[in-house]
Design a protein around this motif. Structure first.
Motif, PDB file in Angstrom:
ATOM      1  N   GLY A   9       2.138   4.051 -12.565  1.00 27.78           N
ATOM      2  CA  GLY A   9       1.179   4.396 -11.531  1.00 27.78           C
ATOM      3  C   GLY A   9       0.730   5.831 -11.641  1.00 27.78           C
ATOM      4  O   GLY A   9       1.322   6.640 -12.366  1.00 27.78           O
ATOM      5  N   THR A  56       0.856  -1.193   0.000  1.00 27.77           N
ATOM      6  CA  THR A  56       0.000   0.000   0.000  1.00 27.77           C
ATOM      7  C   THR A  56       0.886   1.236   0.000  1.00 27.77           C
ATOM      8  O   THR A  56       2.020   1.209   0.460  1.00 27.77           O
ATOM      9  N   SER A  87      -4.209  -5.706  -8.639  1.00 30.77           N
ATOM     10  CA  SER A  87      -4.469  -4.565  -7.762  1.00 30.77           C
ATOM     11  C   SER A  87      -5.951  -4.269  -7.681  1.00 30.77           C
ATOM     12  O   SER A  87      -6.715  -4.487  -8.620  1.00 30.77           O
ATOM     13  N   ARG A  88      -6.333  -3.768  -6.509  1.00 29.45           N
ATOM     14  CA  ARG A  88      -7.697  -3.286  -6.297  1.00 29.45           C
ATOM     15  C   ARG A  88      -7.612  -1.893  -5.694  1.00 29.45           C
ATOM     16  O   ARG A  88      -6.540  -1.431  -5.321  1.00 29.45           O
ATOM     17  N   ALA A  89      -8.742  -1.247  -5.575  1.00 29.36           N
ATOM     18  CA  ALA A  89      -8.761   0.111  -5.043  1.00 29.36           C
ATOM     19  C   ALA A  89      -8.093   0.138  -3.671  1.00 29.36           C
ATOM     20  O   ALA A  89      -8.467  -0.626  -2.770  1.00 29.36           O
ATOM     21  N   GLY A  90      -7.093   0.994  -3.539  1.00 24.83           N
ATOM     22  CA  GLY A  90      -6.422   1.157  -2.260  1.00 24.83           C
ATOM     23  C   GLY A  90      -5.341   0.153  -1.976  1.00 24.83           C
ATOM     24  O   GLY A  90      -4.679   0.228  -0.945  1.00 24.83           O
ATOM     25  N   SER A  91      -5.135  -0.814  -2.856  1.00 24.16           N
ATOM     26  CA  SER A  91      -4.124  -1.841  -2.608  1.00 24.16           C
ATOM     27  C   SER A  91      -3.517  -2.291  -3.919  1.00 24.16           C
ATOM     28  O   SER A  91      -4.226  -2.531  -4.894  1.00 24.16           O
ATOM     29  N   ALA A  92      -2.185  -2.399  -3.940  1.00 25.14           N
ATOM     30  CA  ALA A  92      -1.483  -2.885  -5.130  1.00 25.14           C
ATOM     31  C   ALA A  92      -1.042  -4.314  -4.902  1.00 25.14           C
ATOM     32  O   ALA A  92      -0.600  -4.678  -3.810  1.00 25.14           O
ATOM     33  N   TRP A 101      -0.569   9.365  -9.331  1.00 26.07           N
ATOM     34  CA  TRP A 101      -0.446   9.977  -8.008  1.00 26.07           C
ATOM     35  C   TRP A 101      -0.971  11.396  -8.072  1.00 26.07           C
ATOM     36  O   TRP A 101      -1.103  11.990  -9.139  1.00 26.07           O
ATOM     37  N   GLN A 134      -1.708   6.375  -4.082  1.00 30.37           N
ATOM     38  CA  GLN A 134      -1.335   6.082  -5.460  1.00 30.37           C
ATOM     39  C   GLN A 134      -2.020   4.796  -5.929  1.00 30.37           C
ATOM     40  O   GLN A 134      -2.545   4.009  -5.125  1.00 30.37           O
ATOM     41  N   SER A 135      -1.983   4.559  -7.237  1.00 34.52           N
ATOM     42  CA  SER A 135      -2.575   3.335  -7.778  1.00 34.52           C
ATOM     43  C   SER A 135      -1.826   2.900  -9.029  1.00 34.52           C
ATOM     44  O   SER A 135      -1.147   3.709  -9.674  1.00 34.52           O
ATOM     45  N   THR A 159      -1.663   1.665 -12.854  1.00 31.64           N
ATOM     46  CA  THR A 159      -2.473   1.787 -14.075  1.00 31.64           C
ATOM     47  C   THR A 159      -2.077   0.759 -15.123  1.00 31.64           C
ATOM     48  O   THR A 159      -2.878   0.418 -16.006  1.00 31.64           O
TER      49      THR A 159
END
Length: 673
Positions: free
Chosen positions: A120, A75, A92-97, A122, A80-81, A83
């Motif tokens: 990613g 996390t 990956s899911r929302a809030g977790s890579a 940011w 960040q996430s 892409t």
């Protein structure tokens, strides 16, 4: 697009991953499971960054057991996430890579590594991840500790004694099988580390390979895994002594075996995290060549160091612990170990000694029944020597065993050879002196302190003194009892306060504060209880403890003072055999402090005839429930036939009683004065 400067974060990550190991071994039952430690390294770097986006590369290196399929999850602190991702599956899911291995890189052998990259997004900030999960297990970024820092983090420690070191199997010396619940209990009671004594010899095959039974290695590993999983550091040693004593006479074979065993142990644990440390040998001793005992100790320590370091992996910088000869703390042996450590030029080494206090006090011999000046000075001098030799030279010290030699829950009547309050003083002061000198203490517990069947402390008050002593001092007094003779007139009685830097806050009887002036007075350090207060507190004056009051101080634990009614004990004539002789005794509220034994010509009788005062339990044993004082076969083995021996029995109430015994062959007669 404009690229921001690259940045790189290198994280050493430690996890514990499950693995099932079948164990069918003598000394424990059925099939048990163990966890294999999994050490890994992650190299995370941002390779390019622009407004709203960035590229990163992640390299994962497996330093532990082989992995068939890996997942790495993390996390970010700034939301960040991912892409896009390459060379790994993006889960990956929302809030977790989360990244998972693909077919060609899913398996990681020991020492194997793989890399993947991602793009990613940011906004606001792009702080690096602070934690990862490897196959579902949390891995925390760690900064390697220095030897001093690691040993400090081990305080306090606890010995899992008389178990894996028991000859004949894990339960052969009366303790149950080790469970994870036991280690959770130790952790919950504030301990930060355990010392795991292990006897390897009876689980080792013949030379030249000296192969250790894999099932035994697995059992040791299982206990280590439990400890680490419960956030305990663990120090594994080689507790064998019998065969290593032969080093002076059979140097080549002993060293070959010693190195072979440590090489196997080190290989088995080479990828375990730094929470595991190794101790060379327990109390090394060489009776056939005492003149060169320090040199022989150095030989074993250097061989141990070479064997472990040569296995590589995490053993390259694992904390290694080296003992003095017999873990003795006299200056010549400290100096000899210091010279060995200096010669190794290795920053990840600690020294170890053992401490059971001033020996006459620790076993109650030669009249040392109290925590007197000699016993206090021995404690201070010992810890000061150790500090000056090692700590002042940046070498940490583990007191690998400590306690009182005479303390044993299996002894009837009293659990220790010392008067109880004097024992508490010793434990309180030892904790304090260890804090002052920055030593790590590891309590030797073979079952006398923690009842491993119930997982409860046998003596909660003693345990409280150890716990409190980690952070503060407790006040005491010159004694913990006031003896009132049943037939006598009660008068004022005084004790001396040992404030230990604290402020005296008064006396309490339960929740009721006693009245200064009417119930007690304090002049300097002299605490005096009035006759009126003692008369009230003694009540009907039945034999034994009538009540207990507390002296309270500004910090630490209150000092308990027992009000005891007694009369002079009564001893009766007796006859019996040398293997079962006992003096019938009506204790009448009093307790035995010590015993002298002399012949008519004034010379000392019995074992250790350098002193008239005999050793508790080894020579004499009071049994208050049975109403008897037994004399042991060991005592009679060195008593001369047909020469009367006068026993002078000293009682805590202050009186002495003479009793005469005469041995003829295996027959003993005893007469009261």
């Amino acid at each position: 697009m404009s690229l921001y400067p690259r940045r790189r974060t290198r994280l050493r990550l430690i996890a514990v991953m499950g693995a099932v190991l079948a164990l069918l071994a003598t000394g424990f039952l059925g099939t048990v499971s163990a966890q294999a430690a999994q050490d890994c390294e992650v190299d995370y770097k941002v390779t390019g960054q622009w407004s709203g986006g960035f590229n990163a590369n992640v390299e994962v290196t497996n330093l532990g057991e082989p992995i068939k399929n890996w997942d790495l999850e993390w996390t970010w602190p700034d939301g960040q996430s991912v892409t896009d991702m390459w060379n790994a599956k993006d889960k990956s899911r929302a809030g977790s890579a989360k990244a998972s291995g693909r077919g060609y890189n899913a398996a990681l052998a020991t020492g194997g590594s793989t890399s993947f990259g991602f793009t990613g997004s940011w906004s606001g900030a792009n702080t690096d991840p602070t934690g990862f999960r490897l196959n579902g297990r949390l891995c925390e970024p760690t900064t390697p500790l220095s030897a001093m820092e690691q040993v400090a983090a081990m305080q306090p420690g606890w010995n899992l004694g008389n178990t894996l070191d028991a000859l004949g199997g894990e339960t052969a010396w009366g303790n149950p099988l080790i469970t994870e619940e036991l280690l959770r209990t130790i952790k919950a009671n504030g301990y930060k580390s355990i010392r795991l004594p292990v006897s390897w010899d009876e689980h080792t095959g013949p030379g030249p390979d000296y192969t250790i039974d894999p099932a035994w290695l697995d059992r040791v590993a299982q206990v280590v895994d439990w400890a680490i999983a419960n956030d305990l550091q663990v120090m594994v040693n080689q507790h064998d002594q019998m065969w290593t004593k032969l080093l002076p006479d059979d140097r080549e074979n002993v060293l070959a075996k010693f190195k072979a065993m440590w090489t196997q142990i080190a290989e088995r644990f080479k990828y375990y995290p730094s929470e595991l440390s190794f101790e060379s040998i327990n109390e090394p001793q060489f009776p056939s060549d005492e003149a060169n005992k320090d040199a022989h100790t150095a030989t074993l320590n250097v061989a141990f160091h070479e064997a472990v370091r040569s296995t590589g992996g995490n053993n390259e910088d694992r904390l290694l612990v080296l003992p003095t000869w017999v873990t003795n703390s006299e200056q010549p042996h400290l100096d000899a170990l210091k010279a060995t450590i200096d010669s190794l030029d290795d920053p990840m080494i600690a020294a170890t000694v053992h401490f059971y206090g001033f020996w006459p006090f620790s076993v109650n011999i030669a009249g040392f029944t109290t925590y007197d000046e000699a016993t206090q000075q021995d404690l201070k001098d010992t810890f000061q020597r150790v500090n000056d030799t090692f700590l002042d030279n940046d070498i940490p010290v583990i007191v690998g065993e400590w306690g009182v030699l005479g303390y044993d829950y299996t002894r009837p009547g009293v659990p220790q050879s010392q008067q109880y309050g004097e024992l508490l003083k010793f434990f309180e002061a030892t904790m304090y002196e260890a804090r002052e000198q920055k030593l790590t203490l590891m309590l030797w517990d073979a079952g006398s302190y923690l009842n491993r069947n119930t997982l409860e402390w046998r003596d909660p008050l003693l345990r409280s003194y150890m716990e409190s002593g980690m952070t503060t001092r407790s006040g005491t007094a010159s004694f913990d009892s006031i003896y009132l003779e049943k037939a006598g007139t009660i008068a004022d009685e005084s004790l001396t306060l040992n404030r230990n830097g604290l402020e005296f806050k008064g006396l309490w009887h339960g929740d009721t504060a006693l009245a200064e002036g009417a119930d007690y007075t304090v002049t300097g350090d002299t605490l005096t209880l009035t006759a009126a207060a003692l008369t009230r507190l003694a009540g009907d004056r039945a034999y034994g403890t009538n009540t207990t009051i507390e002296a309270r101080f500004s910090d630490g634990l209150p000092w308990r003072i027992h009000i005891i009614t007694y009369d002079t004990p009564q001893l009766s004539d007796a006859s019996g055999a040398t293997d079962s002789f006992a003096i019938p005794t009506r204790f009448l509220g009093d307790q035995l402090a010590t015993m002298e034994a002399k012949y008519a010509d004034g010379t000392n009788a019995g074992p250790n005839d350098w002193t008239a005062f005999k050793e508790f339990w080894a020579a004499y044993r009071p049994d208050y429930d049975a109403g008897a004082i037994s004399l042991t076969p060991d005592f009679f083995n060195v008593v001369r036939d047909d020469e009367p021996v006068t026993l002078t029995l000293h009682f805590w109430g202050g009186g002495t009683i003479d009793y005469t015994i005469t041995k003829t062959g295996t027959t003993v007669t005893g007469t009261s004065a």
